[in-house]
Enzyme design. Structure first.
Site, PDB file in Angstrom:
ATOM      1  N   GLN A 153       0.869  -1.183   0.000  1.00 28.30           N
ATOM      2  CA  GLN A 153       0.000   0.000   0.000  1.00 28.30           C
ATOM      3  C   GLN A 153       0.904   1.230   0.000  1.00 28.30           C
ATOM      4  OE1 GLN A 153      -3.827  -0.661   0.513  1.00 28.30           O
ATOM      5  NE2 GLN A 153      -2.777  -2.395  -0.429  1.00 28.30           N
TER       6      GLN A 153
ATOM      7  N   GLY B  23     -11.756   3.137   3.921  1.00 25.76           N
ATOM      8  CA  GLY B  23     -10.797   2.207   3.337  1.00 25.76           C
ATOM      9  C   GLY B  23      -9.856   2.865   2.340  1.00 25.76           C
ATOM     10  N   HIS B  24      -8.909   2.069   1.866  1.00 24.18           N
ATOM     11  CA  HIS B  24      -7.896   2.601   0.953  1.00 24.18           C
ATOM     12  C   HIS B  24      -8.507   3.017  -0.391  1.00 24.18           C
ATOM     13  CE1 HIS B  24      -6.909  -1.813  -0.443  1.00 24.18           C
ATOM     14  NE2 HIS B  24      -8.119  -1.441  -0.792  1.00 24.18           N
ATOM     15  N   ASN B  25      -7.918   4.040  -0.975  1.00 24.08           N
ATOM     16  CA  ASN B  25      -8.286   4.574  -2.290  1.00 24.08           C
ATOM     17  C   ASN B  25      -9.645   5.258  -2.321  1.00 24.08           C
ATOM     18  OD1 ASN B  25      -5.925   3.285  -3.161  1.00 24.08           O
ATOM     19  ND2 ASN B  25      -7.026   1.487  -3.889  1.00 24.08           N
TER      20      ASN B  25
END
Length: 355
Positions: free
Chosen positions: A216, A257-259
Site C-alpha cells: 500500500q 478504506g484505501h483509495n
C-alpha cells in the site's frame, strides 16, 4: 443546564444585544435591557437563560419553560408562556447556535489539554522536523523526521506523527492519534484516538502461499477545513491516494478504506464503514452505520439513510435507504406492502400449516 465549568463563563448580554446579533424582533421592546447570562434547553432554562423552540415535539416543554427569553418563529410565537420574552426569528435553532458561537467561542475547537503554550519538555521531536512559530506540542507527543507543522497547530499529548507528514496551519491533532503517509491542509480538526495513513486491507486471497499482502504505497490527502471524529481510521491508498475533500465533517468511529475519494462538504455520521476504492461526490450525507461496498460511485448531493447497506451506485441527488439500499420511495412502498401481507395473513390464517 449544568454549569459549564470546563469553559469560560461568558459575560451577560441584554436582550437588545441578542436581538441585534440574531436580527430578531423583540416583541416587547421594553425588555431590551433584560440580562441573559447563559443558554439552556426549554426544560432546564431559568429566568436568566435564553432558549429556543422550533419543533412541535417539544410543545409541552415550551408551555412549562421558565426561561427568560425564547427564540421562536412567528408561527409559534403565541405559544410562548407569559413572562418569557419573545425573540421572533425565521430560523430559531440556527440563531440560537449563532448566539452560542458568540458566547462560547472557546468551545468551537480543541485546545491544548494541559494548557500548554509551546513545546512540552517531554515531547520527542526529531531535529529534522520543522515547526513554524506558534505551533504547540503537548507532553509525550512524538514527531518524526522531516515532518512539517504549521503555525497555530496543536499536537495533542501522546500523538505520533510519522516521518515526512505535512500538517498545515491552525490544525489540531487529538491526543493519542497516529498519523503517517499523510498530507493535511489548514484548519483541520482531528479528534483523539484517530489512526490516519496506516496500510489498507489489501490481499490476494487464498493463493498457494496463503493470503498475499499487496503493498500500500499511496497517501492520505486531507484538504482544508475538514473535521474528523474520535476513533476514526483512514487507510492510505494502494495505487492512488485516499482523499478527504474540503469542508467535509466526519463523525466518531468511521472506517474509510484505501483509495476512497470523498468530495467537498460531505457529512458522515458515526460508525460508517466505507470499503476501498469508493468515489463519493460533493455534499453527500451518509447516516450513522451506513455500509458501502467497494468500487461504487455515490453522486453529488446524494443522501443515504442510517443503517443502510449500499451495493449499487447512487445517482446524483439520490435519496436511498434500506438493506440493501434502494430509492427511499421504493423502499417505503416495499415495507408497506410487506406489512400489509403480514396483516392480511394474520386476519385470514386459513392456509396456515398447509403443505
Amino acid at each position: 443546564m449544568a454549569q459549564p465549568i470546563f469553559f469560560e463563563q461568558p459575560p451577560s448580554s441584554t436582550l437588545a444585544d441578542i436581538a441585534a446579533l440574531t436580527k430578531a424582533f423583540l416583541v416587547d421592546a421594553s425588555r431590551g435591557g433584560q440580562q441573559i447570562k447563559g443558554l439552556a434547553s426549554l426544560d432546564e432554562a431559568g429566568p436568566m437563560h435564553l432558549t429556543f423552540f422550533d419543533n412541535l415535539k417539544y410543545a409541552d416543554q415550551l408551555a412549562a419553560t421558565k426561561a427568560g427569553a425564547c427564540l421562536v418563529s412567528k408561527r409559534f410565537e403565541s405559544s410562548v408562556p407569559p413572562g418569557v420574552a419573545v425573540l421572533r426569528v425565521d430560523h430559531p435553532f440556527r440563531e440560537f447556535v449563532n448566539v452560542a458561537r458568540k458566547l462560547h467561542s472557546d468551545a468551537l475547537r480543541p485546545q491544548s489539554w494541559v494548557g500548554n503554550a509551546g513545546i512540552a519538555a517531554s515531547a520527542v521531536i526529531d531535529p529534522t522536523a520543522h515547526l513554524e512559530d506558534g505551533a504547540i506540542v503537548d507532553p509525550l507527543a512524538v514527531i518524526g523526521p522531516n515532518v512539517a507543522i504549521g503555525a497555530g497547530t496543536i499536537i495533542g499529548a501522546g500523538a505520533v506523527i510519522a516521518a515526512n507528514v505535512r500538517i498545515g496551519r491552525d490544525c489540531n491533532v487529538g491526543a493519542r492519534s497516529a498519523i503517517q503517509c499523510a498530507l493535511i491542509g489548514n484548519n483541520v480538526l482531528i479528534h483523539p484516538g484517530c489512526s490516519i495513513g496506516q496500510d489498507g486491507y489489501g490481499f490476494v486471497f487464498f493463493g498457494p502461499q496463503g493470503h498475499l499482502k499487496v503493498p500500500q504505497t499511496g497517501r492520505v490527502l486531507i484538504q482544508n477545513d475538514v473535521e474528523i471524529g474520535a476513533g476514526t481510521t483512514i487507510d492510505r491508498g494502494s495505487l492512488r491516494d485516499t482523499v478527504i475533500g474540503e469542508g467535509t465533517k466526519i463523525d466518531n468511529q468511521v472506517q474509510i478504506g484505501h483509495n476512497v475519494t470523498i468530495g467537498r462538504h460531505c457529512l458522515l455520521a458515526a460508525q460508517i464503514g466505507l470499503a476501498g476504492s469508493l468515489t463519493i461526490g460533493d455534499n453527500v450525507v451518509l447516516g450513522a452505520k451506513v455500509g458501502i461496498n467497494n468500487h461504487l460511485h455515490i453522486g453529488d448531493g446524494a443522501q443515504v439513510t442510517a443503517m443502510s447497506a449500499v451495493k449499487d451506485d447512487i445517482p446524483a441527488g439520490g435519496r436511498w435507504g434500506g438493506h440493501f439500499a434502494k430509492p427511499t420511495r421504493q423502499w417505503f412502498r416495499e415495507i408497506v406492502a410487506v406489512e400489509r401481507l403480514v396483516r392480511d395473513s394474520a386476519a385470514d390464517p386459513k392456509g396456515e400449516g398447509r403443505g
